[in-house]
Motif scaffolding. Structure first.
Motif, PDB file in Angstrom:
ATOM      1  N   GLY A 153       1.036   4.120  -2.839  1.00  0.00           N
ATOM      2  CA  GLY A 153       0.828   5.522  -2.493  1.00  0.00           C
ATOM      3  C   GLY A 153       1.948   6.405  -2.996  1.00  0.00           C
ATOM      4  O   GLY A 153       1.700   7.506  -3.531  1.00  0.00           O
ATOM      5  N   ALA A 154       3.193   5.951  -2.860  1.00  0.00           N
ATOM      6  CA  ALA A 154       4.335   6.727  -3.342  1.00  0.00           C
ATOM      7  C   ALA A 154       4.299   6.855  -4.860  1.00  0.00           C
ATOM      8  O   ALA A 154       4.654   7.897  -5.422  1.00  0.00           O
ATOM      9  CB  ALA A 154       5.637   6.065  -2.890  1.00  0.00           C
ATOM     10  N   THR A 155       3.869   5.796  -5.539  1.00  0.00           N
ATOM     11  CA  THR A 155       3.755   5.830  -7.000  1.00  0.00           C
ATOM     12  C   THR A 155       2.692   6.839  -7.432  1.00  0.00           C
ATOM     13  O   THR A 155       2.898   7.624  -8.373  1.00  0.00           O
ATOM     14  CB  THR A 155       3.413   4.429  -7.532  1.00  0.00           C
ATOM     15  N   LYS A 156       1.564   6.845  -6.745  1.00  0.00           N
ATOM     16  CA  LYS A 156       0.498   7.791  -7.107  1.00  0.00           C
ATOM     17  C   LYS A 156       0.920   9.238  -6.866  1.00  0.00           C
ATOM     18  O   LYS A 156       0.584  10.130  -7.660  1.00  0.00           O
ATOM     19  CB  LYS A 156      -0.765   7.465  -6.309  1.00  0.00           C
ATOM     20  N   LEU A 157       1.664   9.480  -5.806  1.00  0.00           N
ATOM     21  CA  LEU A 157       2.160  10.836  -5.560  1.00  0.00           C
ATOM     22  C   LEU A 157       3.059  11.296  -6.698  1.00  0.00           C
ATOM     23  O   LEU A 157       2.983  12.450  -7.148  1.00  0.00           O
ATOM     24  CB  LEU A 157       2.912  10.890  -4.234  1.00  0.00           C
ATOM     25  N   GLU A 158       3.903  10.401  -7.176  1.00  0.00           N
ATOM     26  CA  GLU A 158       4.786  10.747  -8.282  1.00  0.00           C
ATOM     27  C   GLU A 158       3.985  10.950  -9.564  1.00  0.00           C
ATOM     28  O   GLU A 158       4.299  11.830 -10.373  1.00  0.00           O
ATOM     29  CB  GLU A 158       5.845   9.649  -8.465  1.00  0.00           C
ATOM     30  N   MET A 159       2.961  10.143  -9.767  1.00  0.00           N
ATOM     31  CA  MET A 159       2.082  10.336 -10.926  1.00  0.00           C
ATOM     32  C   MET A 159       1.431  11.709 -10.882  1.00  0.00           C
ATOM     33  O   MET A 159       1.387  12.420 -11.900  1.00  0.00           O
ATOM     34  CB  MET A 159       1.000   9.252 -10.949  1.00  0.00           C
ATOM     35  N   GLN A 160       0.942  12.097  -9.729  1.00  0.00           N
ATOM     36  CA  GLN A 160       0.294  13.404  -9.589  1.00  0.00           C
ATOM     37  C   GLN A 160       1.279  14.534  -9.852  1.00  0.00           C
ATOM     38  O   GLN A 160       0.936  15.545 -10.481  1.00  0.00           O
ATOM     39  CB  GLN A 160      -0.326  13.520  -8.202  1.00  0.00           C
ATOM     40  N   ARG A 161       2.502  14.350  -9.391  1.00  0.00           N
ATOM     41  CA  ARG A 161       3.527  15.373  -9.632  1.00  0.00           C
ATOM     42  C   ARG A 161       3.775  15.562 -11.125  1.00  0.00           C
ATOM     43  O   ARG A 161       4.031  16.687 -11.588  1.00  0.00           O
ATOM     44  CB  ARG A 161       4.820  14.991  -8.921  1.00  0.00           C
ATOM     45  N   LEU A 162       3.690  14.480 -11.875  1.00  0.00           N
ATOM     46  CA  LEU A 162       3.953  14.524 -13.312  1.00  0.00           C
ATOM     47  C   LEU A 162       2.688  14.775 -14.134  1.00  0.00           C
ATOM     48  O   LEU A 162       2.742  14.804 -15.369  1.00  0.00           O
ATOM     49  CB  LEU A 162       4.607  13.212 -13.758  1.00  0.00           C
ATOM     50  N   LEU A 198       4.855  -3.584  -7.189  1.00  0.00           N
ATOM     51  CA  LEU A 198       3.575  -3.002  -6.796  1.00  0.00           C
ATOM     52  C   LEU A 198       2.500  -4.026  -6.476  1.00  0.00           C
ATOM     53  O   LEU A 198       1.532  -3.713  -5.784  1.00  0.00           O
ATOM     54  CB  LEU A 198       3.064  -2.055  -7.877  1.00  0.00           C
ATOM     55  N   THR A 199       2.650  -5.256  -6.986  1.00  0.00           N
ATOM     56  CA  THR A 199       1.579  -6.247  -6.804  1.00  0.00           C
ATOM     57  C   THR A 199       2.030  -7.547  -6.162  1.00  0.00           C
ATOM     58  O   THR A 199       1.199  -8.289  -5.627  1.00  0.00           O
ATOM     59  CB  THR A 199       0.921  -6.600  -8.151  1.00  0.00           C
ATOM     60  N   GLY A 200       3.328  -7.881  -6.269  1.00  0.00           N
ATOM     61  CA  GLY A 200       3.816  -9.169  -5.805  1.00  0.00           C
ATOM     62  C   GLY A 200       3.790 -10.246  -6.874  1.00  0.00           C
ATOM     63  O   GLY A 200       4.247 -11.372  -6.635  1.00  0.00           O
ATOM     64  N   PHE A 201       3.270  -9.935  -8.075  1.00  0.00           N
ATOM     65  CA  PHE A 201       3.136 -10.963  -9.115  1.00  0.00           C
ATOM     66  C   PHE A 201       4.476 -11.594  -9.446  1.00  0.00           C
ATOM     67  O   PHE A 201       5.439 -10.906  -9.770  1.00  0.00           O
ATOM     68  CB  PHE A 201       2.522 -10.371 -10.386  1.00  0.00           C
ATOM     69  N   LYS A 207       0.830  -1.207   0.000  1.00  0.00           N
ATOM     70  CA  LYS A 207       0.000   0.000   0.000  1.00  0.00           C
ATOM     71  C   LYS A 207       0.866   1.258   0.000  1.00  0.00           C
ATOM     72  O   LYS A 207       0.568   2.232  -0.704  1.00  0.00           O
ATOM     73  CB  LYS A 207      -0.923  -0.005   1.222  1.00  0.00           C
ATOM     74  N   ALA A 208       1.952   1.216   0.773  1.00  0.00           N
ATOM     75  CA  ALA A 208       2.851   2.372   0.820  1.00  0.00           C
ATOM     76  C   ALA A 208       3.535   2.583  -0.532  1.00  0.00           C
ATOM     77  O   ALA A 208       3.713   3.722  -0.992  1.00  0.00           O
ATOM     78  CB  ALA A 208       3.890   2.188   1.921  1.00  0.00           C
ATOM     79  N   ARG A 209       3.931   1.505  -1.186  1.00  0.00           N
ATOM     80  CA  ARG A 209       4.561   1.610  -2.504  1.00  0.00           C
ATOM     81  C   ARG A 209       3.589   2.220  -3.514  1.00  0.00           C
ATOM     82  O   ARG A 209       3.967   3.073  -4.328  1.00  0.00           O
ATOM     83  CB  ARG A 209       5.010   0.224  -2.973  1.00  0.00           C
TER      84      ARG A 209
END
Length: 392
Positions: free
Chosen positions: A16-25, A41-44, A12-14
């Motif tokens: 969240g950090a990815t979404k923050l970076e997406m929003q920044r860009l 991001l998923t464990g696959f 979940k933290a990973r």
């Protein structure tokens, strides 16, 4: 229950950090094709990336969406935390077809979720995002604006969690054992392939604490004249006395990698080669002693460059690179490099392979060190002695 390698809170933290970076860009949606980022991001975890495989992240969705070949959806259920509605598969008829492509059903799934418009980030330079895949997305998603987001998740991965660091330490134990097995087997008359067989056995057997998995690349085994090359492979020829050989391998624990290189000299090294080894080892030790959080990546390289220059040597290639999670074809994270111009600031939890090797016109040597950046310095991830290994 799925066999997760990390707590759900960490995933979940990973995310969240990815979404923050997406929003920044300014990204609405992110389409991932790099298997390391999909795993992160998923464990696959399955060998499914030979066919188009995607994970879609939306700022408006609580979970990523996994999209892959129908038979690999079973592995998605077994290895990820995703809800059933976020595991989507395309039929086998789209696999290696000359008349259709998996992006077609993938685009339909995106339309279902209203993710077919706005700014979509894609990994333009990722090994598994092909020109064909991009052309198909552009064709099937005409209302989207595509933006390169190749290293977005890679940069999120730069600082490792405590759990990731633990896996990397285990990988270090594995590669120490594999290098010891290789050195033990090396002798004049022994076939190169037989030494590499011992490496593979040790890499997968791992330690009593933890077993290993496949590494991102085969062992680099450069004997005789091939010692001048950094990425050569073994042959079935016997090793020759009074010649050096370079071995570069990694240990991998649940895809977290720890690489190491060592040079073995079968016989008594001449004085000129000993001096070369001493210069490399001095440069490596001086560099390791200097590494602290807050240093720039280029500052680490500068310490090394000044040290070997005192002995009349220089290295054109970068000194090292960030490491951690890796899938074929590289264990490098493709982000920070220890080289001039890279101003990445070292932070606790980052990991690097200090690739202190020299490849000259007529010879080569590689004695390296993987390490974690800590709060007050660095932690070597391997314990194999940093020296030229002479076997008489």
């Amino acid at each position: 229950m799925p066999a997760l390698y990390f707590a759900k809170a960490e995933y979940k933290a990973r995310l969240g950090a990815t979404k923050l970076e997406m929003q920044r860009l300014g990204l609405d949606t992110l389409i991932l094709s790099d298997p390391a980022n999909i795993f992160y991001l998923t464990g696959f975890d399955a060998w499914a990336f030979y066919a188009p495989l995607f994970v879609v992240v939306s700022c408006n969705e609580d979970e990523p969406i996994w999209i892959g070949r129908f038979m690999d959806a079973v592995s998605a259920r077994d290895t990820t935390y995703l809800l059933e509605q976020n595991i989507r598969a395309y039929p086998d008829s789209f696999v290696q077809s000359s008349t259709s492509h998996p992006v077609q059903p993938t685009s339909e799934i995106l339309r279902e979720r209203s993710l077919d418009k706005g700014n979509i980030g894609v990994e333009m330079g990722a090994y598994y995002y092909t020109a064909r895949i991009h052309a198909e997305f552009v064709n099937h998603l005409p209302n989207a604006r595509f933006q390169d987001a190749e290293l977005l998740v890679n940069r999120v991965r730069l600082v490792k969690s405590a759990a990731e660091q633990a896996y990397m330490r285990q990988a270090g134990h594995i590669v120490d054992a594999a290098m010891a097995a290789a050195v033990e087997r090396c002798a004049p008359g022994v076939r190169e392939c037989d030494v590499v067989a011992e490496i593979y056995k040790a890499q997968i057997s791992g330690s009593l604490e933890a077993g290993g998995v496949y590494t991102t690349s085969p062992p680099h085994f450069c004997a005789g004249e091939r010692v001048r090359t950094p990425h050569g492979l073994w042959t079935d020829q016997p090793l020759i006395k009074n010649r050096p050989l370079n071995i570069e391998i990694a240990g991998s624990r649940l895809h977290y990698h720890c690489p190491i290189s060592r040079t073995v000299f079968l016989g008594t090294p001449p004085d000129s080669y000993r001096r070369l080894a001493e210069a490399v080892v001095e440069g490596l030790n001086t560099t390791m002693d200097s590494i602290r959080p807050g240093m720039a990546a280029e500052g680490v390289e500068l310490v090394w460059r000044r040290s070997i220059a005192k002995h009349g040597f220089e290295k054109e290639a970068r000194l090292g690179y960030s490491i951690g999670l890796g899938f074929p074809p590289t264990w490098g994270e493709r982000t920070a490099s220890l080289r001039p111009g890279d101003k990445t600031v070292l932070q606790p939890g980052m990991a690097f392979h200090c690739m202190s090797g020299l490849w000259l016109e007529d010879t080569g040597i590689a004695i390296t060190q993987s390490f974690l950046v800590t709060d007050d310095g660095n932690e070597p991830l391997t314990q194999f002695e940093r020296q030229l290994i002479a076997k008489s």
